[in-house]
Scaffold this motif. Structure first.
Motif, PDB file in Angstrom:
ATOM      1  N   VAL A  62      -1.772   2.859  14.939  1.00 25.35           N
ATOM      2  CA  VAL A  62      -1.405   1.460  14.690  1.00 25.35           C
ATOM      3  C   VAL A  62      -0.385   1.033  15.742  1.00 25.35           C
ATOM      4  CG1 VAL A  62      -0.448  -0.207  13.072  1.00 25.35           C
ATOM      5  CG2 VAL A  62      -1.771   1.744  12.215  1.00 25.35           C
ATOM      6  N   LYS A  63      -0.594  -0.166  16.296  1.00 21.10           N
ATOM      7  CA  LYS A  63       0.338  -0.724  17.275  1.00 21.10           C
ATOM      8  C   LYS A  63       0.761  -2.131  16.859  1.00 21.10           C
ATOM      9  CE  LYS A  63      -1.229   1.848  21.348  1.00 21.10           C
ATOM     10  NZ  LYS A  63      -1.663   1.750  22.762  1.00 21.10           N
ATOM     11  N   ASP A  64       2.021  -2.416  17.071  1.00 24.68           N
ATOM     12  CA  ASP A  64       2.568  -3.762  16.865  1.00 24.68           C
ATOM     13  C   ASP A  64       3.833  -3.864  17.695  1.00 24.68           C
ATOM     14  OD1 ASP A  64       4.413  -5.832  15.429  1.00 24.68           O
ATOM     15  OD2 ASP A  64       2.406  -6.208  14.624  1.00 24.68           O
ATOM     16  N   ALA A  65       4.018  -4.973  18.391  1.00 21.08           N
ATOM     17  CA  ALA A  65       5.174  -5.123  19.283  1.00 21.08           C
ATOM     18  C   ALA A  65       6.497  -4.992  18.550  1.00 21.08           C
ATOM     19  CB  ALA A  65       5.097  -6.468  20.007  1.00 21.08           C
ATOM     20  N   SER A  66       6.525  -5.334  17.267  1.00 27.71           N
ATOM     21  CA  SER A  66       7.758  -5.267  16.486  1.00 27.71           C
ATOM     22  C   SER A  66       7.966  -3.905  15.825  1.00 27.71           C
ATOM     23  CB  SER A  66       7.736  -6.344  15.397  1.00 27.71           C
ATOM     24  OG  SER A  66       6.751  -6.050  14.421  1.00 27.71           O
ATOM     25  N   GLY A  67       6.979  -3.040  15.943  1.00 30.94           N
ATOM     26  CA  GLY A  67       7.005  -1.768  15.235  1.00 30.94           C
ATOM     27  C   GLY A  67       6.098  -1.821  14.016  1.00 30.94           C
ATOM     28  N   VAL A  68       5.721  -0.650  13.508  1.00 27.68           N
ATOM     29  CA  VAL A  68       4.775  -0.550  12.392  1.00 27.68           C
ATOM     30  C   VAL A  68       5.529  -0.438  11.069  1.00 27.68           C
ATOM     31  CG1 VAL A  68       2.913   0.818  11.391  1.00 27.68           C
ATOM     32  CG2 VAL A  68       3.056   0.525  13.887  1.00 27.68           C
ATOM     33  N   ASP A  69       5.191  -1.309  10.117  1.00 26.30           N
ATOM     34  CA  ASP A  69       5.813  -1.301   8.801  1.00 26.30           C
ATOM     35  C   ASP A  69       5.085  -0.323   7.873  1.00 26.30           C
ATOM     36  OD1 ASP A  69       7.288  -1.847   6.571  1.00 26.30           O
ATOM     37  OD2 ASP A  69       6.390  -3.809   6.188  1.00 26.30           O
ATOM     38  N   TRP A  70       3.771  -0.536   7.647  1.00 28.63           N
ATOM     39  CA  TRP A  70       2.984   0.369   6.813  1.00 28.63           C
ATOM     40  C   TRP A  70       1.504   0.205   7.113  1.00 28.63           C
ATOM     41  CZ3 TRP A  70      -0.647  -1.861   3.622  1.00 28.63           C
ATOM     42  CH2 TRP A  70      -0.449  -3.207   3.265  1.00 28.63           C
ATOM     43  N   ALA A  71       0.708   1.160   6.611  1.00 29.13           N
ATOM     44  CA  ALA A  71      -0.740   1.122   6.824  1.00 29.13           C
ATOM     45  C   ALA A  71      -1.430   1.799   5.645  1.00 29.13           C
ATOM     46  CB  ALA A  71      -1.118   1.805   8.134  1.00 29.13           C
ATOM     47  N   GLN A  72      -2.707   1.523   5.497  1.00 25.29           N
ATOM     48  CA  GLN A  72      -3.490   2.110   4.416  1.00 25.29           C
ATOM     49  C   GLN A  72      -4.944   2.218   4.833  1.00 25.29           C
ATOM     50  OE1 GLN A  72      -3.826  -0.276   0.898  1.00 25.29           O
ATOM     51  NE2 GLN A  72      -4.741   1.346  -0.339  1.00 25.29           N
ATOM     52  N   ALA A  73      -5.613   3.271   4.378  1.00 21.39           N
ATOM     53  CA  ALA A  73      -7.059   3.418   4.568  1.00 21.39           C
ATOM     54  C   ALA A  73      -7.710   3.653   3.212  1.00 21.39           C
ATOM     55  CB  ALA A  73      -7.364   4.579   5.508  1.00 21.39           C
ATOM     56  N   ILE A  74      -8.942   3.187   3.071  1.00 27.65           N
ATOM     57  CA  ILE A  74      -9.751   3.434   1.880  1.00 27.65           C
ATOM     58  C   ILE A  74     -11.129   3.900   2.355  1.00 27.65           C
ATOM     59  CG2 ILE A  74     -10.879   2.394  -0.125  1.00 27.65           C
ATOM     60  CD1 ILE A  74      -8.578   0.384  -0.262  1.00 27.65           C
ATOM     61  N   LEU A  75     -11.640   4.964   1.763  1.00 28.89           N
ATOM     62  CA  LEU A  75     -12.973   5.465   2.092  1.00 28.89           C
ATOM     63  C   LEU A  75     -13.940   5.037   0.996  1.00 28.89           C
ATOM     64  CD1 LEU A  75     -12.105   9.119   3.200  1.00 28.89           C
ATOM     65  CD2 LEU A  75     -11.803   6.962   4.430  1.00 28.89           C
ATOM     66  N   TYR A  76     -15.055   4.422   1.380  1.00 27.95           N
ATOM     67  CA  TYR A  76     -15.953   3.900   0.362  1.00 27.95           C
ATOM     68  C   TYR A  76     -17.409   4.009   0.784  1.00 27.95           C
ATOM     69  CZ  TYR A  76     -16.546  -0.411   3.124  1.00 27.95           C
ATOM     70  OH  TYR A  76     -16.854  -1.312   4.107  1.00 27.95           O
ATOM     71  N   HIS A  77     -18.290   3.931  -0.201  1.00 26.57           N
ATOM     72  CA  HIS A  77     -19.734   3.901   0.018  1.00 26.57           C
ATOM     73  C   HIS A  77     -20.261   2.563  -0.457  1.00 26.57           C
ATOM     74  CE1 HIS A  77     -24.002   4.545  -1.128  1.00 26.57           C
ATOM     75  NE2 HIS A  77     -24.026   5.296  -0.056  1.00 26.57           N
ATOM     76  N   GLY A  78     -21.036   1.893   0.389  1.00 27.04           N
ATOM     77  CA  GLY A  78     -21.605   0.609   0.013  1.00 27.04           C
ATOM     78  C   GLY A  78     -21.705  -0.305   1.211  1.00 27.04           C
ATOM     79  N   ALA A  79     -22.335  -1.450   1.011  1.00 31.70           N
ATOM     80  CA  ALA A  79     -22.513  -2.409   2.097  1.00 31.70           C
ATOM     81  C   ALA A  79     -21.178  -2.956   2.580  1.00 31.70           C
ATOM     82  CB  ALA A  79     -23.412  -3.552   1.635  1.00 31.70           C
ATOM     83  N   ASP A  80     -20.267  -3.194   1.661  1.00 31.59           N
ATOM     84  CA  ASP A  80     -18.903  -3.611   1.985  1.00 31.59           C
ATOM     85  C   ASP A  80     -18.005  -3.171   0.838  1.00 31.59           C
ATOM     86  OD1 ASP A  80     -18.726  -5.806  -0.070  1.00 31.59           O
ATOM     87  OD2 ASP A  80     -20.329  -6.642   1.191  1.00 31.59           O
ATOM     88  N   ILE A  81     -16.706  -3.280   1.036  1.00 31.15           N
ATOM     89  CA  ILE A  81     -15.784  -2.707   0.064  1.00 31.15           C
ATOM     90  C   ILE A  81     -15.833  -3.424  -1.286  1.00 31.15           C
ATOM     91  CG2 ILE A  81     -13.758  -4.071   0.714  1.00 31.15           C
ATOM     92  CD1 ILE A  81     -12.163  -1.399   0.396  1.00 31.15           C
ATOM     93  N   ASP A  82     -16.149  -4.714  -1.285  1.00 30.59           N
ATOM     94  CA  ASP A  82     -16.193  -5.450  -2.542  1.00 30.59           C
ATOM     95  C   ASP A  82     -17.422  -5.112  -3.387  1.00 30.59           C
ATOM     96  OD1 ASP A  82     -13.768  -6.796  -2.328  1.00 30.59           O
ATOM     97  OD2 ASP A  82     -14.635  -8.308  -1.007  1.00 30.59           O
ATOM     98  N   SER A  83     -18.459  -4.567  -2.741  1.00 34.51           N
ATOM     99  CA  SER A  83     -19.653  -4.172  -3.489  1.00 34.51           C
ATOM    100  C   SER A  83     -19.852  -2.658  -3.466  1.00 34.51           C
ATOM    101  CB  SER A  83     -20.897  -4.865  -2.909  1.00 34.51           C
ATOM    102  OG  SER A  83     -21.087  -4.505  -1.552  1.00 34.51           O
TER     103      SER A  83
END
Length: 259
Positions: A62-83
């Motif tokens: 993760v890159k940001d000129a101001s520094g990194v606050d936080w990040a998250q990843a989710i692993l999923y199966h499906g056409a998109d995360i909402d479905s």
């Protein structure tokens, strides 16, 4: 920034836990926050057996000129995360990744996840999975990716071989049997993999590599059987190339003594 809830998995169903992150309807962002170099399970498919839980790691930059606050990843199966119809279970209490500062603008972030047969893994979700990722800079900029990376979750395969009779006279017929099975996550066992092409291969006793003799298909129970003529001492094996849901596998060579 819109709000959504993060995904967890309990006994095969999608559970919900609250965390303020952008809505997952599409990629979006604000400012210069960027996510890159997403790697799942060291770049290899996540191969899971019939019963044992498998823990995999996801890393990203993760890159940001101001520094990194936080990040998250989710692993999923499906056409998109909402479905999505399944997702991996994060091993952090709040779902967020552990981010290590590289310099003033860059951090490397990691999360570990569990994949468990008969829980978040059932046979129908084998194959392609995706990584949803979000990160925020210290100035409030953020980026969200609905599909930051694709990867494979596969059902562990096993393959056996037996060449008989032995010893055998030169020119006589050898019957080579075997079986191709793979993890059945629904039943917590290994089941035959039907109608799959499998190569019968032979290696002379003095050689170091196998040569394909013929290709046959497994029957409805995953069994294999074919015949060949005995020529010289050597090893027979079956070799399966794999599919999107099941990894490649070679049987251990079975030695045949030709008199």
């Amino acid at each position: 920034m819109r709000m959504r809830v993060t995904l967890g998995v309990l006994t095969g169903a999608l559970a919900l836990s609250a965390l303020a992150v952008p809505a997952a309807q599409a990629d979006e962002g604000r400012g210069d926050t960027a996510i890159s170099a997403v790697v799942v399970n060291g770049g290899k498919p996540a191969v899971v057996g019939a019963t044992a839980k498998k823990t995999i790691t996801v890393s990203f930059t993760v890159k940001d000129a101001s520094g990194v606050d936080w990040a998250q990843a989710i692993l999923y199966h499906g056409a998109d995360i909402d479905s999505s119809d399944s997702g991996a279970v994060a091993n952090s209490s709040d779902g967020r990744a552990t981010c290590t500062k590289v310099n003033a603008t860059t951090s490397t972030c990691k999360s570990t996840f569990d994949l468990t047969p008969r829980s978040n893994l059932i046979n129908s979700v084998a194959g392609g999975w995706k990584v949803w990722a979000v990160a925020r800079g210290k100035d409030g900029d953020y980026v969200q990716k609905d599909n930051a990376k694709t990867f494979q979750v596969q059902r562990l395969s096993k393959l056996t071989v037996n060449a008989a009779p032995e010893p055998v006279k030169k020119g006589k017929t050898i019957t080579v049997t075997g079986k191709l099975t793979r993890a059945n996550w629904d039943a917590a066992t290994y089941s035959g993999y039907s109608t799959q092409p499998v190569k019968l291969q032979f290696r002379k006793k003095s050689a170091s590599t196998y040569t394909t003799v013929k290709t046959i298909k497994t029957n409805s129970a995953g069994n294999l059987s074919t015949t060949v003529k005995a020529t010289v001492d050597g090893y027979f094996r079956y070799s399966f190339a794999g599919t999107s849901t099941t990894p490649a596998v070679n049987a251990a060579g079975d030695f045949i003594d030709v008199k």
